[in-house]
Design an enzyme around this catalytic site. Sequence first.
Site, PDB file in Angstrom:
ATOM      1  CE1 TYR A   1     -12.391  -0.086   7.800  1.00 16.78           C
ATOM      2  CE2 TYR A   1     -12.543   2.269   8.238  1.00 16.78           C
ATOM      3  CZ  TYR A   1     -12.090   1.217   7.459  1.00 16.78           C
ATOM      4  OH  TYR A   1     -11.346   1.470   6.335  1.00 16.78           O
TER       5      TYR A   1
ATOM      6  CD1 TRP B   1      -9.943  -2.855   8.175  1.00 17.25           C
ATOM      7  CD2 TRP B   1      -8.532  -4.507   7.652  1.00 17.25           C
ATOM      8  NE1 TRP B   1      -8.883  -2.772   9.045  1.00 17.25           N
ATOM      9  CE2 TRP B   1      -7.994  -3.776   8.735  1.00 17.25           C
ATOM     10  CE3 TRP B   1      -7.806  -5.616   7.144  1.00 17.25           C
ATOM     11  CZ2 TRP B   1      -6.770  -4.112   9.340  1.00 17.25           C
ATOM     12  CZ3 TRP B   1      -6.592  -5.935   7.741  1.00 17.25           C
ATOM     13  CH2 TRP B   1      -6.085  -5.175   8.823  1.00 17.25           C
TER      14      TRP B   1
ATOM     15  CD  GLU C   1      -2.771  -1.315   2.413  1.00 19.70           C
ATOM     16  OE1 GLU C   1      -3.033  -0.289   3.043  1.00 19.70           O
ATOM     17  OE2 GLU C   1      -3.243  -2.405   2.684  1.00 19.70           O
TER      18      GLU C   1
END
Length: 361
Positions: A260, A341, A139
């Site tokens: 999230y 995730w 990343e």
Amino acid sequence: MEKTKKQSLGIAISSVLMIVAEASIKGGYWFSGSGMAVADINPNPFTHLFCAFANIDSTTFKVTISSSDAYPFSIFTQTVQGKNPCVRTLLSIGGGGGPAIAAVFSQMATTAGRRKAFIDSSISVARANNFHGIDVDWEYPSSSTDKTNFGALTRELRAAVNQEALTSGKSPLLLAAAVAGSDQISPLQYYPGPDITNNLDIVNAMTYDLFPSYAYPTSTQPPAPLYNPQGLFSADQGINQWLNTLGVPPYKLALGLPFYGYKWTLSNPSVNGLFAPTTQGLGAIKYKDIKAVGATPNYNASFVTNYCYNGTNWYGYDDVDSIKAKVSYAKIKGLLGYFAWNVEQDNNWALSQAASTAWGV
Ligand SMILES: *[C@@H]1O[C@H](CO)[C@@H](O)[C@H](O)[C@H]1NC(C)=O
Ligand SMILES: *[C@@H]1O[C@H](CO)[C@@H](O)[C@H](O)[C@H]1NC(C)=O
């Protein structure tokens, strides 16, 4: 004679291996830093679980597992397969830990010798810990040089994994990568589309963190909208760029789902919709912690996002409605599947189950 036979069989097998695609992926990342014990993972809503993260040594460029992760990683596969024998596990390497990790990836990929150190060690660490695959989480590649070198890395990884399968007699390790899901996150032009298509089995497009509170502190936002009626960036736009510009076929791509959201402080508690004025952005918050607030979820189907508020506390996130709509989108689009995730942030596996049901079998 015997050798020749084996060699020609090897060639036949490896060309077959190249064209066998994964049926579908209902993926979830488990992150050791989340604090959830491996024994507490519910693997049943998933086909693939990603164990995050192994590291790259900045001197040797070999893949290593930190000492605190050694035990949980070593029992990961047997533990989750004890509850779901069909689940496949992948060792995730790298991650979003910041520019230092990205720099090590970039340096590793620059020479054939360093790439070989990375590749050989990734295979041996994955096998030694009984994983079914390797997931490269760089990343992000962020230059033309990175793009070229990432292409070489995928080609050499594919060759090494196929060779190892012939030698060991085992199924070849699955090869995955987690990639930026939108130009809003990192420029997609620095990904080598054809090499990714030809060499990887699973491409996890991280289609979240598009409008996080740290980058948009002055108004409420849909953090990971599927669509964006007011602007360019959305998960759909990113997926279309992967398909149409980078040329990666849908059956390799998995749509990223965030378990999230982000929190803001409203300027005025009675102005509490999307794009309401705020005094500050307060960072990420787990789905389960948002649910613990007990506020009523609102759903906006134009953006495909949920939000809720209590007083001046405002939360943008994906609840069951958004997750179901995104998974249905992935299915209709012909994608390989989706991934989340991360699994520890779910609330009693509600999102994991909703996603699995929405995808079907
Ligand atoms: C909302 O906030 C108020 C005070 O700020 C608090 O008393 C109340 O319990 C909160 N409601 C929920 C559902 O969390
Ligand atoms: C979504 O939010 C936008 C911005 O507030 C609004 O214009 C639109 O009507 C909403 N759509 C739905 C379906 O709620």
